[in-house]
Design a protein around this motif. Structure first.
Motif, PDB file in Angstrom:
ATOM      1  N   GLY A 181       0.938  -1.151  -0.560  1.00  0.00           N
ATOM      2  CA  GLY A 181       0.189  -0.062   0.079  1.00  0.00           C
ATOM      3  C   GLY A 181       0.972   1.378   0.242  1.00  0.00           C
ATOM      4  O   GLY A 181       0.683   1.977  -0.974  1.00  0.00           O
ATOM      5  N   ALA A 182       1.645   1.113   0.585  1.00  0.00           N
ATOM      6  CA  ALA A 182       2.866   2.485   0.808  1.00  0.00           C
ATOM      7  C   ALA A 182       3.156   3.046  -0.663  1.00  0.00           C
ATOM      8  O   ALA A 182       4.132   3.548  -1.240  1.00  0.00           O
ATOM      9  N   ILE A 238       3.788   5.835  -5.712  1.00  0.00           N
ATOM     10  CA  ILE A 238       3.819   5.714  -6.970  1.00  0.00           C
ATOM     11  C   ILE A 238       2.639   6.676  -7.506  1.00  0.00           C
ATOM     12  O   ILE A 238       3.450   8.310  -8.424  1.00  0.00           O
ATOM     13  N   LEU A 239       1.662   7.320  -6.999  1.00  0.00           N
ATOM     14  CA  LEU A 239       0.550   7.734  -7.526  1.00  0.00           C
ATOM     15  C   LEU A 239       1.358   9.127  -7.017  1.00  0.00           C
ATOM     16  O   LEU A 239       1.186  10.411  -7.642  1.00  0.00           O
ATOM     17  N   LEU A 240       1.741   9.388  -5.417  1.00  0.00           N
ATOM     18  CA  LEU A 240       2.421  10.718  -5.674  1.00  0.00           C
ATOM     19  C   LEU A 240       3.430  11.439  -6.116  1.00  0.00           C
ATOM     20  O   LEU A 240       3.686  12.069  -6.794  1.00  0.00           O
ATOM     21  N   LEU A 241       4.515  10.012  -6.346  1.00  0.00           N
ATOM     22  CA  LEU A 241       5.688  10.781  -7.460  1.00  0.00           C
ATOM     23  C   LEU A 241       5.052  10.798  -8.827  1.00  0.00           C
ATOM     24  O   LEU A 241       5.882  12.031  -9.383  1.00  0.00           O
ATOM     25  N   ALA A 242       3.728  10.423  -9.181  1.00  0.00           N
ATOM     26  CA  ALA A 242       3.443  10.641 -10.832  1.00  0.00           C
ATOM     27  C   ALA A 242       2.859  12.521 -10.611  1.00  0.00           C
ATOM     28  O   ALA A 242       3.190  12.923 -11.008  1.00  0.00           O
ATOM     29  N   ALA A 243       2.059  12.306  -9.769  1.00  0.00           N
ATOM     30  CA  ALA A 243       1.277  13.658  -9.702  1.00  0.00           C
ATOM     31  C   ALA A 243       2.278  14.491  -8.965  1.00  0.00           C
ATOM     32  O   ALA A 243       2.136  15.929  -9.843  1.00  0.00           O
ATOM     33  N   CYS A 244       3.321  14.467  -8.418  1.00  0.00           N
ATOM     34  CA  CYS A 244       4.706  15.416  -8.055  1.00  0.00           C
ATOM     35  C   CYS A 244       5.112  16.277  -9.593  1.00  0.00           C
ATOM     36  O   CYS A 244       4.989  17.042  -9.690  1.00  0.00           O
ATOM     37  N   PHE A 245       5.610  15.337 -10.221  1.00  0.00           N
ATOM     38  CA  PHE A 245       5.672  15.174 -11.649  1.00  0.00           C
ATOM     39  C   PHE A 245       5.196  15.789 -12.653  1.00  0.00           C
ATOM     40  O   PHE A 245       5.379  16.675 -13.417  1.00  0.00           O
ATOM     41  N   LEU A 246       3.838  15.316 -12.537  1.00  0.00           N
ATOM     42  CA  LEU A 246       3.077  15.411 -13.510  1.00  0.00           C
ATOM     43  C   LEU A 246       2.839  17.857 -13.128  1.00  0.00           C
ATOM     44  O   LEU A 246       2.295  18.396 -13.592  1.00  0.00           O
ATOM     45  N   TYR A 247       2.354  17.296 -11.776  1.00  0.00           N
ATOM     46  CA  TYR A 247       2.638  19.327 -11.137  1.00  0.00           C
ATOM     47  C   TYR A 247       3.713  20.039 -11.865  1.00  0.00           C
ATOM     48  O   TYR A 247       3.894  21.461 -12.081  1.00  0.00           O
ATOM     49  N   SER A 248       5.146  19.096 -11.500  1.00  0.00           N
ATOM     50  CA  SER A 248       5.749  19.889 -11.698  1.00  0.00           C
ATOM     51  C   SER A 248       6.051  20.610 -13.497  1.00  0.00           C
ATOM     52  O   SER A 248       6.219  21.154 -14.522  1.00  0.00           O
ATOM     53  N   PHE A 249       5.545  19.529 -14.349  1.00  0.00           N
ATOM     54  CA  PHE A 249       5.100  19.334 -15.814  1.00  0.00           C
ATOM     55  C   PHE A 249       4.311  21.144 -16.012  1.00  0.00           C
ATOM     56  O   PHE A 249       4.255  21.563 -16.627  1.00  0.00           O
ATOM     57  N   PHE A 250       3.239  20.704 -15.543  1.00  0.00           N
ATOM     58  CA  PHE A 250       2.321  21.694 -15.305  1.00  0.00           C
ATOM     59  C   PHE A 250       2.892  23.162 -15.347  1.00  0.00           C
ATOM     60  O   PHE A 250       3.033  24.291 -16.340  1.00  0.00           O
ATOM     61  N   ASN A 251       3.302  23.224 -14.437  1.00  0.00           N
ATOM     62  CA  ASN A 251       3.956  24.487 -13.560  1.00  0.00           C
ATOM     63  C   ASN A 251       5.322  24.717 -14.890  1.00  0.00           C
ATOM     64  O   ASN A 251       5.176  26.342 -14.978  1.00  0.00           O
ATOM     65  N   PHE A 252       5.910  24.243 -15.635  1.00  0.00           N
ATOM     66  CA  PHE A 252       6.689  24.720 -15.976  1.00  0.00           C
ATOM     67  C   PHE A 252       6.580  25.086 -17.544  1.00  0.00           C
ATOM     68  O   PHE A 252       6.782  26.289 -18.903  1.00  0.00           O
ATOM     69  N   GLU A 299      18.739   9.240  -2.612  1.00  0.00           N
ATOM     70  CA  GLU A 299      19.893   8.661  -2.646  1.00  0.00           C
ATOM     71  C   GLU A 299      20.477   8.898  -1.618  1.00  0.00           C
ATOM     72  O   GLU A 299      20.356   8.129  -0.948  1.00  0.00           O
ATOM     73  N   VAL A 300      20.258  10.028  -1.169  1.00  0.00           N
ATOM     74  CA  VAL A 300      20.491  11.029  -0.009  1.00  0.00           C
ATOM     75  C   VAL A 300      19.940  10.300   1.461  1.00  0.00           C
ATOM     76  O   VAL A 300      20.281  10.253   2.385  1.00  0.00           O
ATOM     77  N   THR A 301      18.606  10.230   1.068  1.00  0.00           N
ATOM     78  CA  THR A 301      17.537  10.667   1.853  1.00  0.00           C
ATOM     79  C   THR A 301      16.411   9.399   2.120  1.00  0.00           C
ATOM     80  O   THR A 301      16.812   7.990   2.492  1.00  0.00           O
ATOM     81  N   ASN A 302      15.206   9.282   1.220  1.00  0.00           N
ATOM     82  CA  ASN A 302      14.559   8.624   0.878  1.00  0.00           C
ATOM     83  C   ASN A 302      13.645   8.950  -0.579  1.00  0.00           C
ATOM     84  O   ASN A 302      13.518  10.135  -0.130  1.00  0.00           O
ATOM     85  N   ARG A 303      12.313   8.600  -0.674  1.00  0.00           N
ATOM     86  CA  ARG A 303      11.632   8.676  -1.574  1.00  0.00           C
ATOM     87  C   ARG A 303      10.353  10.125  -0.978  1.00  0.00           C
ATOM     88  O   ARG A 303      10.925  11.153  -2.467  1.00  0.00           O
ATOM     89  N   TRP A 304      10.594  10.075   0.071  1.00  0.00           N
ATOM     90  CA  TRP A 304       9.369  10.544   0.204  1.00  0.00           C
ATOM     91  C   TRP A 304       9.946  11.999   0.112  1.00  0.00           C
ATOM     92  O   TRP A 304       9.261  13.008  -0.491  1.00  0.00           O
ATOM     93  N   CYS A 305      11.332  12.547   0.755  1.00  0.00           N
ATOM     94  CA  CYS A 305      12.093  13.723   0.912  1.00  0.00           C
ATOM     95  C   CYS A 305      12.186  14.063  -0.376  1.00  0.00           C
ATOM     96  O   CYS A 305      12.875  14.826  -0.939  1.00  0.00           O
ATOM     97  N   GLY A 306      12.737  13.072  -1.490  1.00  0.00           N
ATOM     98  CA  GLY A 306      12.931  13.607  -3.209  1.00  0.00           C
ATOM     99  C   GLY A 306      11.317  14.229  -2.960  1.00  0.00           C
ATOM    100  O   GLY A 306      12.329  14.891  -4.318  1.00  0.00           O
ATOM    101  N   LEU A 307      10.624  13.606  -3.043  1.00  0.00           N
ATOM    102  CA  LEU A 307       9.453  14.321  -3.479  1.00  0.00           C
ATOM    103  C   LEU A 307       9.131  15.876  -2.857  1.00  0.00           C
ATOM    104  O   LEU A 307       8.846  16.805  -3.284  1.00  0.00           O
ATOM    105  N   VAL A 308       9.464  16.304  -1.861  1.00  0.00           N
ATOM    106  CA  VAL A 308       9.575  17.179  -0.774  1.00  0.00           C
ATOM    107  C   VAL A 308      10.549  18.169  -1.729  1.00  0.00           C
ATOM    108  O   VAL A 308      10.837  19.438  -1.791  1.00  0.00           O
ATOM    109  N   ALA A 309      12.241  17.824  -2.176  1.00  0.00           N
ATOM    110  CA  ALA A 309      12.353  18.658  -3.053  1.00  0.00           C
ATOM    111  C   ALA A 309      11.974  18.880  -3.794  1.00  0.00           C
ATOM    112  O   ALA A 309      12.574  20.197  -4.795  1.00  0.00           O
TER     113      ALA A 309
END
Length: 595
Positions: free
Chosen positions: A32-33, A38-52, A129-139
């Motif tokens: 589940g996590a 994966i859903l949050l990662l996809a949403a984050c990059f879709l938002y990033s693409f939209f913003n740019f 790589e230096v933290t975890n995928r959740w903090c990667g999403l924050v970055a």
């Protein structure tokens, strides 16, 4: 005895089922996590693409965008006479986009938007790589909402491709330091060469790398051995050769090209760039300018900052200074060295230069969030597994009746009441778990507000003012009529066409040209704030009776009422009316083309 054995077997079987159930629940929880991640990662990059990419043509071009775009087109055609002040690679990319997709604002800005989005991917991989995928999403969220990143990545300028190549090289050299892999070193050299071939300031990565290797604690881990240094020097040699390869079409003029680049840099250091800082106009801004812009937000015509994000970044830098881990040292050097160069060495400050600071800032924030999460987790005692059917429950049940299990790790007299101790731990765990979730919700609120804020500002960007003024003027311009632009002359020429005569306006050093005889004067209000001492302002105030004034796309448009202009208009309009309708026209009531 037999009954005791049967009881032990029952308890053992019960424990096995409990452990198996717990493992199954953990597996389902991890799935589940993973799905949520994966859903949050996809949403984050879709938002990033939209913003740019969304609304990419909204804002007007400005001076450098036209210079770089036209230079890139000319380079592809074999003409390398324009803009030797900067290396060629970034302009090549813009010219290629214009060649493939046609001449438009979107085509010119497409490479910058693409590189801005790709830089976010590099930052995510590095942060994960230096933290975890959740903090990667924050970055990535911080990167995609940064006002300077969005401004730079939505303009046809060199900074977005430069920051991408620089960040990718930065990450590859970090991988080289961790693995000592020759492949990472060579790829780092290639991408560093591409960064320097876009903007020469990319060479600042070289002192960052060597300062990191010389740092106490890192120096003692074998990084300064000849084999490692040899790979690093080979990588830097490849970077230099690749930089020269970009200049292959002008190798016979390499000396003059580098001389022009050096003289331009010295001229900029001497003259500076005019910017408004805290309501004051400076040609050479004070050293604290970038700190002021970060705290108060960039100039009002850019995307404004979100204070919560800036506070988070400040906490992240302070925490990294205190902790001083390997990654903290690398990130701090990558932020502080460019910051000192921009703030103390360069005599002038431009907001877009701060784009090089954004990747390490986003990474520092991600590292800080990861450390905060680990701290909260370490302060939260584990729940009593007995309530979940775990191992502790089985141990207590299988203990001989009348005996009490004590926690041998605790000092002092043992407690004979494990149930009371368990309730106290559970209460503490529950309270700290609330603090943990409150911290997560606070971070999510800051990021969501920043995302909404930045996207709202993108959607609310004003109309392309130069394009609107050009569309208004194009049907009105008669032959031999001229325009003076109190703004960027080359931008107006980009929209009006090369055949329109523009007699003056702003160039790289200031306003020039003859506005005294211009038939139309277009005034960009943003330039008025930067050049309030220009004599054109006094001229327009003293000659209000000579011009009609209109508002077009946020610009002021002044149309001359001179006799010569009236005669030309009268003769032109005379051809569009019947003989019986002839009358004597006053200069102020000449019919328009539409009438």
């Amino acid at each position: 005895m037999e009954q005791g054995n049967r009881g032990a077997e029952v308890l053992s079987h019960r424990c096995e089922r409990s452990v198996a159930g717990s493992a199954k629940e953990q597996e389902q929880g991890s799935r589940g996590a993973r799905a949520i991640g994966i859903l949050l990662l996809a949403a984050c990059f879709l938002y990033s693409f939209f913003n740019f990419f969304i609304n990419l043509e909204a804002e007007s071009f400005y001076y450098d965008e036209v210079v770089y775009s036209l230079s890139g087109l000319e380079y592809l055609q074999g003409d390398f006479t324009r803009n030797w002040e900067h290396p060629f690679l970034g302009k090549y990319l813009m010219g290629l986009s214009l060649h493939l997709f046609g001449k438009s604002d979107f085509s010119a800005r497409l490479p910058s938007a693409l590189f801005g989005f790709l830089t976010g991917i590099v930052i995510y991989v590095f942060a994960r790589e230096v933290t975890n995928r959740w903090c990667g999403l924050v970055a990535v969220c911080l990167w995609s909402t940064s006002p300077i990143v969005l401004w730079v990545s939505r303009r046809a300028i060199l900074d977005a491709p430069f920051v991408f190549f620089f960040t990718l090289s930065w990450y590859l050299f970090w991988r080289f330091f961790k693995t000592k892999s020759t492949g990472h070193a060579l790829l780092g050299g290639v991408t560093l060469g591409l960064a320097v071939a876009t903007k020469v300031v990319g060479v600042i990565l070289v002192p960052i790398l060597f300062l990191y290797l010389a740092f106490p604690g890192i120096r003692d881990r074998g990084f300064l051995r000849p084999a490692v240094l040899g790979k690093l020097i080979l990588a830097l040699t490849i970077a230099g050769l690749l930089f020269l390869l970009i200049y292959a079409p002008v190798l016979d003029r390499l000396g003059p090209v580098f001389r022009v680049m050096n003289e331009h840099w010295k001229w900029e250091q001497r003259v500076g760039h005019r910017e408004v800082v805290d309501g004051v106009i400076y040609d050479k801004q004070p050293w604290w300018t970038y700190l002021y812009w970060y705290w108060r937000g960039y100039p009002p015509y850019l995307l404004n900052s979100t204070p919560g994000v800036l506070i988070l970044l400040g906490l992240a830098v302070g925490f990294a200074l205190l902790r001083g881990d390997d990654v903290d040292v690398f990130l701090l050097l990558s932020f502080l060295l460019p910051f000192c160069y921009l703030s103390f060495y360069l005599s002038f400050k431009m907001f877009r230069y701060a784009a090089i600071l954004e990747p390490p800032l986003a990474m520092l924030a991600a590292s800080f969030v990861a450390a905060l999460g680990s701290f909260l987790a370490s302060r939260t005692p584990p729940p009593r597994r007995g309530r979940q059917g775990g191992g502790e429950f089985c141990d207590l049940e299988s203990a001989p009746l009348g005996e009490t299990r004590f926690d041998s790790s605790r000092e002092g007299p043992p407690s004979p009441s494990p149930s009371l101790r368990g309730r106290g731990n559970d209460l503490l765990a529950e309270r700290l778990r609330y603090a943990h979730w409150l911290a997560i919700l606070a971070l999510a609120a800051v990021l969501i507000l920043a995302m909404i804020h930045s996207t709202w500002n993108i959607q609310a960007e004003e109309e392309n003012r130069y394009k609107a003024a050009a569309h208004h003027l194009s049907p009105k311009i008669r032959e031999k009529e001229t325009i003076f632009v109190w703004g960027y002359t080359n931008v107006m020429s980009w929209y009006m066409g090369e055949e329109t005569e523009i007699v003056g306006g702003f160039n790289s050093s200031g306003f020039s040209g003859n506005y005294l005889e211009a038939d139309y004067i277009v005034v960009d209000p943003l330039m008025v704030s930067k050049w309030p001492d220009d004599p054109l302002k006094t001229y327009l105030e003293d000659n209000q009776a000579i011009y009609t004034e209109d508002n077009v796309g946020g610009f002021k448009l002044y149309t001359r009422r001179s006799a010569e202009s009236c005669i030309r208009r009268f003769v032109d309009e005379l051809t569009n009316v019947e003989f019986t309708d002839l009358r004597v026209y006053q200069c102020t009531d000449l019919p328009t083309r539409e009438q």
